[in-house]
Write an enzyme that holds these catalytic residues in place. Structure first.
Site, PDB file in Angstrom:
ATOM      1  N   LYS A  85       3.798  -0.897  -2.237  1.00  0.00           N
ATOM      2  CA  LYS A  85       2.567  -1.805  -2.436  1.00  0.00           C
ATOM      3  C   LYS A  85       2.991  -3.330  -2.530  1.00  0.00           C
ATOM      4  O   LYS A  85       2.155  -3.929  -1.955  1.00  0.00           O
ATOM      5  CB  LYS A  85       1.717  -1.329  -3.134  1.00  0.00           C
ATOM      6  CG  LYS A  85       1.038   0.102  -3.060  1.00  0.00           C
ATOM      7  CD  LYS A  85       0.112   0.142  -1.885  1.00  0.00           C
ATOM      8  CE  LYS A  85      -0.719   1.301  -1.740  1.00  0.00           C
ATOM      9  NZ  LYS A  85      -1.511   1.526  -0.494  1.00  0.00           N
ATOM     10  N   GLU A 107      -8.838  -3.206  -3.892  1.00  0.00           N
ATOM     11  CA  GLU A 107      -9.167  -1.636  -4.256  1.00  0.00           C
ATOM     12  C   GLU A 107      -8.300  -0.985  -4.781  1.00  0.00           C
ATOM     13  O   GLU A 107      -6.925  -1.200  -4.127  1.00  0.00           O
ATOM     14  CB  GLU A 107      -9.954  -1.206  -3.199  1.00  0.00           C
ATOM     15  CG  GLU A 107      -9.192  -0.415  -2.291  1.00  0.00           C
ATOM     16  CD  GLU A 107      -8.193  -1.362  -1.170  1.00  0.00           C
ATOM     17  OE1 GLU A 107      -7.138  -0.947  -0.847  1.00  0.00           O
ATOM     18  OE2 GLU A 107      -8.531  -2.789  -0.938  1.00  0.00           O
ATOM     19  N   SER A 375       7.701   6.692  -0.925  1.00  0.00           N
ATOM     20  CA  SER A 375       6.898   5.400  -0.931  1.00  0.00           C
ATOM     21  C   SER A 375       6.683   5.045  -2.497  1.00  0.00           C
ATOM     22  O   SER A 375       6.262   3.829  -2.926  1.00  0.00           O
ATOM     23  CB  SER A 375       5.430   5.943  -0.296  1.00  0.00           C
ATOM     24  OG  SER A 375       4.834   6.700  -1.127  1.00  0.00           O
TER      25      SER A 375
END
Length: 393
Positions: A85, A107, A375
């Site tokens: 991210k 969010e 990830s």
């Protein structure tokens, strides 16, 4: 057509947001061509976030699964804040600063995007508010506190299913009311145009690195790419580096939850999703016969979302990517499998991709090469998994 992937994508938003998104698109396209912006972005990705991430040959995992295929892990879990991210949030918050915005909102489901947005906001000196569903906040209490430590105001959303869908709804309302001074840092490759393109651009560093790294390691292209898919940012980041390679088979792993027949899942393409509009774009959406959005379920907060990024829908319809699903129980097996074979505790999202390897290797030929996008790391999920398994910490 601009803003479309075939029929998918688009800009289904209130009229108030159209000029805001047009300005964002124009600024983004301009900054993409700005060498100074690119240089600054590369500096922070390298010196702050920790790129490039390794492409690691998981030898013990490969042997454990039969030894047919060579499994490589793209180690996005080693980045600052613990997930992919940060690639996107550094890019978007830097973009917001260049646009003169004073505040960013986001969010979050699993909390990693919220943490990464709060981190980038602290780094560049912008105010930050993060919307998070009450159910997600409960199972990701550590990340809620991390966001607060980083100076963010965490807004708990206690309506609807109290998950990622509802957090996005509230963030979009905020953005529509406060767009003059606020940039909405969408965390996945979804939302109205230009967001799917923006997120893909900032996450494409994963695929670019992996393409070069696998050539160094194997002197050939991988046979398979595997990545978990909620909205789909980590997957589209990896896939983007190989879209021109006809021999590479791309597999997105959705959340099968308690099984497709139960209705408690988040499998939009591999389950029973239909074409529909959610959060500003046309894609595959879990909905009832009246077009109302269905509640979803996954052991993983980051995959618990009723739609999928529009480019994934397009890749599926082209036949360029395949989408499968893994149940909660299978994902927990994957969580333990990687931990015990490689000493790497994966995020529950990534554990879905690891779990699918048990099925994929059965189809592999000797010496097939698989890249799995790891990830995120599993620190955030340890307490949740312990609770699910009846272990007191």
């Amino acid at each position: 057509m601009k803003g479309r992937f075939g029929e998918f994508g688009g800009q289904y938003v209130p009229e108030l947001l159209v000029p805001v998104l047009e300005e964002l698109d124009n600024e983004f396209e301009k900054l993409k061509k700005d060498n100074e912006f690119r240089k600054e972005l590369d500096y922070y990705l390298g010196q702050y976030a920790g790129r490039p991430t390794p492409l690691y040959f998981a030898e013990r995992l490969s042997k454990k699964l039969g030894g047919n295929a060579k499994i490589y892990l793209k180690r996005e879990d080693l980045l600052h804040t613990g997930a992919h991210k940060i690639n996107n949030t550094i890019g978007q918050v830097l973009l917001a600063k260049k646009m003169g915005k004073k505040r960013v909102i986001a969010e979050t489901g699993a909390g990693q995007h919220g943490v990464a947005t709060a981190t980038a906001a602290a780094l560049f000196g912008l105010n930050c508010e993060v919307y998070m569903g009450a159910n997600d906040a409960k199972r990701q209490v550590l990340n809620v506190y991390r966001m607060k430590l980083l100076g963010a105001d965490v807004r708990i959303v206690d309506i609807g299913s109290k998950t990622l869908k509802d957090a996005i709804n509230e963030a979009l309302r905020d953005y529509a009311s406060n767009s003059k001074e606020t940039h909405y840092v969408i965390g996945s490759a979804l939302g109205p145009h230009p967001y799917p393109n923006i997120v893909k651009y900032f996450q494409s560093v994963i695929g670019k690195e992996a393409h070069a790294q696998i050539m160094d390691a194997e002197a050939k292209m991988p046979d398979y790419l595997v990545a978990c898919v909620g909205g789909g940012s980590n997957a589209i980041g990896l896939f983007s580096g190989f879209l021109k390679e006809d021999t590479v088979r791309m597999i997105g792993v959705e959340a099968g939850g308690k099984g497709i027949a139960s209705g408690k899942h988040a499998a939009r393409i591999s389950g029973d999703g239909k074409k529909g509009v959610l959060h500003g774009n046309l894609s595959y959406v879990l909905q009832d016969n009246y077009g109302q959005i269905r509640e979803t379920h996954s052991v993983s907060a980051g995959l618990d979302y009723p739609s999928i990024g529009p480019e994934h829908a397009y890749l599926y319809e082209l036949g360029n990517a395949k989408y499968v699903n893994i149940t909660d129980s299978e994902a927990l097996e994957g969580f333990h499998l990687l931990s015990e074979t490689e000493g790497i505790i994966p995020a529950l999202e990534s554990a879905h991709a690891i779990a699918y390897l048990k099925k994929l290797v059965l189809k592999c030929k000797q010496e097939d090469v698989i890249i799995v996008n790891l990830s995120g790391r599993g620190d955030k999920d340890v307490a949740h998994v312990a609770e699910l398994e009846g272990v007191k910490i």
